[in-house]
Design a protein around this motif. Structure first.
Motif, PDB file in Angstrom:
ATOM      1  N   ILE A  57      31.368  -4.361 -50.257  1.00 47.67           N
ATOM      2  CA  ILE A  57      32.046  -4.440 -48.843  1.00 47.67           C
ATOM      3  C   ILE A  57      31.307  -3.289 -47.793  1.00 47.67           C
ATOM      4  N   LYS A  58      31.069  -2.313 -48.533  1.00 40.57           N
ATOM      5  CA  LYS A  58      30.258  -0.818 -47.796  1.00 40.57           C
ATOM      6  C   LYS A  58      28.875  -1.442 -47.647  1.00 40.57           C
ATOM      7  N   ASN A  59      28.226  -2.076 -48.427  1.00 36.05           N
ATOM      8  CA  ASN A  59      26.914  -2.396 -48.389  1.00 36.05           C
ATOM      9  C   ASN A  59      26.942  -3.744 -47.464  1.00 36.05           C
ATOM     10  N   TYR A  60      27.659  -4.621 -47.190  1.00 40.88           N
ATOM     11  CA  TYR A  60      27.895  -5.486 -46.419  1.00 40.88           C
ATOM     12  C   TYR A  60      27.752  -5.230 -44.835  1.00 40.88           C
ATOM     13  N   GLU A  61      28.355  -4.026 -44.677  1.00 43.77           N
ATOM     14  CA  GLU A  61      28.560  -3.089 -43.415  1.00 43.77           C
ATOM     15  C   GLU A  61      27.139  -3.003 -42.621  1.00 43.77           C
ATOM     16  N   LYS A  62      25.985  -2.928 -43.511  1.00 44.65           N
ATOM     17  CA  LYS A  62      24.677  -2.523 -42.890  1.00 44.65           C
ATOM     18  C   LYS A  62      24.069  -3.969 -42.551  1.00 44.65           C
ATOM     19  N   ARG A  63      24.723  -4.891 -42.737  1.00 51.54           N
ATOM     20  CA  ARG A  63      24.093  -6.308 -42.310  1.00 51.54           C
ATOM     21  C   ARG A  63      24.420  -6.481 -40.731  1.00 51.54           C
ATOM     22  N   GLU A  64      23.557  -7.447 -40.286  1.00 54.73           N
ATOM     23  CA  GLU A  64      23.601  -7.893 -38.894  1.00 54.73           C
ATOM     24  C   GLU A  64      25.006  -8.751 -38.600  1.00 54.73           C
ATOM     25  N   SER A  65      24.995  -9.472 -39.585  1.00 56.97           N
ATOM     26  CA  SER A  65      26.395 -10.498 -39.539  1.00 56.97           C
ATOM     27  C   SER A  65      26.976 -10.113 -40.838  1.00 56.97           C
ATOM     28  N   PRO A  66      27.938  -9.188 -41.133  1.00 57.24           N
ATOM     29  CA  PRO A  66      28.424  -9.240 -42.400  1.00 57.24           C
ATOM     30  C   PRO A  66      29.140 -10.217 -42.796  1.00 57.24           C
ATOM     31  N   THR A  67      29.870 -11.047 -42.048  1.00 60.47           N
ATOM     32  CA  THR A  67      30.686 -12.193 -42.281  1.00 60.47           C
ATOM     33  C   THR A  67      29.916 -13.351 -42.835  1.00 60.47           C
ATOM     34  N   GLN A  68      28.536 -13.528 -42.166  1.00 60.94           N
ATOM     35  CA  GLN A  68      27.590 -14.538 -42.602  1.00 60.94           C
ATOM     36  C   GLN A  68      27.073 -14.307 -43.979  1.00 60.94           C
ATOM     37  N   ARG A  69      26.864 -12.889 -44.269  1.00 61.89           N
ATOM     38  CA  ARG A  69      26.290 -12.534 -45.628  1.00 61.89           C
ATOM     39  C   ARG A  69      27.461 -12.665 -46.508  1.00 61.89           C
ATOM     40  N   LEU A  70      28.644 -12.519 -46.500  1.00 62.60           N
ATOM     41  CA  LEU A  70      29.600 -12.738 -46.955  1.00 62.60           C
ATOM     42  C   LEU A  70      29.961 -14.009 -47.553  1.00 62.60           C
ATOM     43  N   PHE A 245      13.860 -17.798 -44.907  1.00 60.41           N
ATOM     44  CA  PHE A 245      14.271 -18.458 -46.199  1.00 60.41           C
ATOM     45  C   PHE A 245      15.787 -18.697 -45.943  1.00 60.41           C
ATOM     46  N   PRO A 246      16.002 -20.032 -46.563  1.00 60.90           N
ATOM     47  CA  PRO A 246      17.369 -20.604 -46.703  1.00 60.90           C
ATOM     48  C   PRO A 246      18.441 -19.754 -47.260  1.00 60.90           C
ATOM     49  N   SER A 247      19.579 -19.418 -46.510  1.00 63.89           N
ATOM     50  CA  SER A 247      20.451 -18.418 -46.869  1.00 63.89           C
ATOM     51  C   SER A 247      21.237 -18.926 -47.990  1.00 63.89           C
ATOM     52  N   ILE A 248      21.260 -20.107 -48.261  1.00 64.73           N
ATOM     53  CA  ILE A 248      21.977 -20.657 -49.528  1.00 64.73           C
ATOM     54  C   ILE A 248      21.436 -20.337 -50.756  1.00 64.73           C
ATOM     55  N   LEU A 249      20.241 -20.010 -50.580  1.00 72.29           N
ATOM     56  CA  LEU A 249      19.421 -19.709 -51.918  1.00 72.29           C
ATOM     57  C   LEU A 249      18.997 -18.423 -52.039  1.00 72.29           C
ATOM     58  N   ARG A 250      19.618 -17.428 -51.156  1.00 80.02           N
ATOM     59  CA  ARG A 250      19.106 -16.096 -51.414  1.00 80.02           C
ATOM     60  C   ARG A 250      19.432 -15.371 -52.508  1.00 80.02           C
ATOM     61  N   PHE A 251      20.769 -16.006 -53.095  1.00 83.91           N
ATOM     62  CA  PHE A 251      21.085 -15.182 -54.242  1.00 83.91           C
ATOM     63  C   PHE A 251      20.400 -15.650 -55.638  1.00 83.91           C
ATOM     64  N   LEU A 252      19.460 -16.303 -55.335  1.00 82.95           N
ATOM     65  CA  LEU A 252      18.515 -16.575 -56.523  1.00 82.95           C
ATOM     66  C   LEU A 252      17.179 -15.974 -56.649  1.00 82.95           C
ATOM     67  N   THR A 253      16.909 -15.563 -57.787  1.00 85.37           N
ATOM     68  CA  THR A 253      15.420 -15.267 -58.050  1.00 85.37           C
ATOM     69  C   THR A 253      14.470 -15.958 -57.465  1.00 85.37           C
ATOM     70  N   VAL A 254      13.407 -15.792 -56.639  1.00 87.31           N
ATOM     71  CA  VAL A 254      12.146 -16.412 -56.240  1.00 87.31           C
ATOM     72  C   VAL A 254      10.946 -16.370 -57.328  1.00 87.31           C
ATOM     73  N   CYS A 255      10.523 -17.666 -57.322  1.00 89.72           N
ATOM     74  CA  CYS A 255       9.093 -17.535 -58.163  1.00 89.72           C
ATOM     75  C   CYS A 255       8.077 -17.550 -56.827  1.00 89.72           C
ATOM     76  N   ASP A 256       7.315 -16.612 -56.531  1.00 88.37           N
ATOM     77  CA  ASP A 256       6.863 -16.382 -55.307  1.00 88.37           C
ATOM     78  C   ASP A 256       5.101 -16.579 -55.657  1.00 88.37           C
ATOM     79  N   TYR A 257       4.486 -17.725 -55.242  1.00 84.98           N
ATOM     80  CA  TYR A 257       3.192 -17.778 -55.632  1.00 84.98           C
ATOM     81  C   TYR A 257       2.217 -17.203 -54.530  1.00 84.98           C
ATOM     82  N   THR A 258       2.931 -16.422 -53.488  1.00 87.16           N
ATOM     83  CA  THR A 258       2.024 -16.027 -52.339  1.00 87.16           C
ATOM     84  C   THR A 258       1.712 -14.691 -52.606  1.00 87.16           C
ATOM     85  N   ARG A 259       2.180 -13.941 -53.669  1.00 89.08           N
ATOM     86  CA  ARG A 259       1.824 -12.589 -53.878  1.00 89.08           C
ATOM     87  C   ARG A 259       0.701 -12.423 -54.764  1.00 89.08           C
TER      88      ARG A 259
END
Length: 277
Positions: A57-70, A245-259
């Motif tokens: 919860i303390k870490n979510y406080e740093k977000r612009e919208s903690p509710t949406q991140r939650l 990046f779509p928020s519903i997938l942010r909790f998943l590790t991404v395979c990034d070909y652009t790096r």
């Protein structure tokens, strides 16, 4: 426990996953819950009811919208339904939010219910006539379903070349190549993702964000997790994006070909992720 049904509605909110709530509803929830309020419960009260720890919860406080991140984090947990969220709001005595957002929430729920994902059993007739080009007496099975939009099809071709035609010898389900014409797109897609494919690769791009088909496929796969039949989603980015990046997938590790620094490992990482038991 407070009721998860609103008195004037016939919607069973407990049967609808939290991912059904769109960006507009989440933003409005943030407008109500983000401000620290000494009179009414705020987002931290809801977070505690959801089971988040003090440090989280303390870490979510740093977000612009903690509710949406939650909400983005909570929706991935077992039992994360619209009904459960409404119960949390009622328990926190925030019926004002439920009242003000009722019409928007109901609209989101009805749109979700209109999707064929709600059909629990796929017509058994599909097994008799087959739904993929190589179906026989035994349904064709795949290592991964590839979720993509048409503008990204060139990269899907490269994926086929790198994963199917090499020592990895994986079997990918590519809709335009593998599915027989004349079948119901939504119903067949649901069966392929749930019953025929071990994993799902989501090719993320700016055009993906505008694709109704990709949106349906992603949300359907997420609705299966976490459950008895866990479906592992693997987001892939192959070119730079201008949009978030779509928020519903942010909790998943991404395979990034652009790096460039990790590009040489890209196909090996992806292949091993698809091969994992």
């Amino acid at each position: 426990m407070a009721s998860s049904k609103l008195s004037s509605s016939e919607i069973d909110y407990e049967a609808i996953p939290a991912i059904a709530l769109n960006f507009s509803v989440r933003k409005k929830l943030g407008l109500y819950l983000n401000p620290t309020n000494t009179v009414a419960s705020d987002w931290t009260d809801i977070a505690e009811r959801m089971g988040f720890t003090y440090l989280e919860i303390k870490n979510y406080e740093k977000r612009e919208s903690p509710t949406q991140r939650l909400l983005d984090e909570w929706q991935t947990q077992p039992g994360a339904t619209v009904g459960k969220l409404l119960s949390f709001l009622e328990e926190a005595e925030r019926k004002d939010i439920i009242s003000d957002l009722k019409d928007l929430i109901d609209e989101n729920c009805r749109k979700y219910l209109e999707q064929p994902v709600q059909v629990p059993v796929v017509d058994s007739g599909h097994h008799d006539r087959g739904i993929t080009v190589n179906d026989g007496h035994v349904p064709e099975m795949f290592d991964a379903f590839i979720c993509y939009c048409q503008s990204d099809f060139q990269f899907v071709h490269e994926m086929i070349k790198q994963l199917e035609q090499t020592e990895y010898n994986l079997k990918l389900c590519v809709f335009d190549r593998d599915v027989l014409p004349g079948t119901c797109v939504w119903t067949i897609t649901s069966e392929l993702i749930e019953k025929r494919c071990k994993r799902m690769v989501v090719v993320i791009s700016d055009d993906y964000l505008d694709s109704d088909a990709c949106d349906f496929q992603t949300k359907f796969a997420l609705s299966l997790c976490p459950g008895a039949r866990t479906k592992r989603l693997i987001p892939v980015i192959y070119k730079p994006m201008k949009r978030p990046f779509p928020s519903i997938l942010r909790f998943l590790t991404v395979c990034d070909y652009t790096r460039p620094c990790t590009q040489s490992w890209f196909w090996t990482r992806l292949a091993k992720a698809l091969s994992a038991t």
